[in-house]
Design a protein around this motif. Structure first.
Motif, PDB file in Angstrom:
ATOM      1  N   ARG A  19      51.985  54.041  48.612  1.00  0.00           N
ATOM      2  CA  ARG A  19      50.702  54.401  49.199  1.00  0.00           C
ATOM      3  C   ARG A  19      50.436  53.458  50.362  1.00  0.00           C
ATOM      4  NH1 ARG A  19      47.635  55.131  43.536  1.00  0.00           N
ATOM      5  NH2 ARG A  19      48.417  57.217  43.109  1.00  0.00           N
ATOM      6  N   ALA A  20      49.572  53.890  51.262  1.00  0.00           N
ATOM      7  CA  ALA A  20      49.353  53.152  52.510  1.00  0.00           C
ATOM      8  C   ALA A  20      48.887  51.723  52.278  1.00  0.00           C
ATOM      9  CB  ALA A  20      48.354  53.904  53.390  1.00  0.00           C
ATOM     10  N   VAL A  21      47.942  51.515  51.362  1.00  0.00           N
ATOM     11  CA  VAL A  21      47.419  50.165  51.135  1.00  0.00           C
ATOM     12  C   VAL A  21      48.489  49.269  50.510  1.00  0.00           C
ATOM     13  CG1 VAL A  21      45.692  48.831  49.878  1.00  0.00           C
ATOM     14  CG2 VAL A  21      45.043  50.964  50.994  1.00  0.00           C
ATOM     15  N   ALA A  22      49.231  49.797  49.541  1.00  0.00           N
ATOM     16  CA  ALA A  22      50.303  49.015  48.917  1.00  0.00           C
ATOM     17  C   ALA A  22      51.401  48.696  49.933  1.00  0.00           C
ATOM     18  CB  ALA A  22      50.881  49.767  47.719  1.00  0.00           C
ATOM     19  N   ALA A  23      51.713  49.662  50.788  1.00  0.00           N
ATOM     20  CA  ALA A  23      52.725  49.436  51.823  1.00  0.00           C
ATOM     21  C   ALA A  23      52.273  48.349  52.796  1.00  0.00           C
ATOM     22  CB  ALA A  23      53.014  50.732  52.571  1.00  0.00           C
TER      23      ALA A  23
END
Length: 161
Positions: free
Chosen positions: A49-53
């Motif tokens: 996911r964008a935040v985890a990435a």
């Protein structure tokens, strides 16, 4: 990948990070070795996911920046942004053919170098045209070829598509 079958991919990402430092620092190859950290961040971002990435990109960027003498923080910012954009690219581009991955890695690495130059430009000193339109595309091609080669071997070993 479902459930417990995710570990081979994350092992690959960890090996790319370790291989980057072994090649660049352990063997002293420096610029003669491909930028496997950017490859690792870009490949991982497509599965996160964008935040985890973005958090992963920040962590890897801080690790790389810990070795920087002049532009501390520049790689952390660039890899955070690149990881976020890489994760969001799934919304625009579906599929993971080797051709797509090669183009994705090339564009991602070139974007990394361009953003890094913009953020840390005063410490890099050099001709902008040469750095952005000669050195950066060559480094991007080198990283893309290395990334596609590693991904091909990974797919042959794991049987993943």
């Amino acid at each position: 990948m479902i459930g417990g079958r995710r570990w081979p991919f994350w092992t690959l990402i960890a090996l790319l990070v370790v291989a980057h430092f072994v090649l660049h620092l352990g063997l002293g190859l420096g610029a003669a070795a491909p930028d496997l950290l950017t490859v690792a961040v870009l490949l991982a971002a497509r599965r996160m996911r964008a935040v985890a990435a973005a958090a992963f990109g920040l962590a890897v960027g801080v690790i790389r920046d810990s070795l920087s003498l002049t532009a501390f923080g520049a790689d952390a910012v660039v890899l955070t942004l690149l990881a976020y954009l890489g994760a969001r690219s799934r919304d625009l581009f579906v599929g993971d053919s080797l051709i797509f991955v090669g183009v994705y890695l090339f564009v991602g690495k070139w974007l990394h170098d361009a953003l890094y130059y913009l953020i840390a430009g005063s410490t890099l000193r050099g001709d902008t045209v040469v750095r952005l339109f000669i050195q950066a595309p060559i480094a991007a091609l080198y990283a893309a070829v290395a990334g596609v080669a590693v991904l091909t071997v990974y797919r042959l070993i794991t049987g993943e598509r």
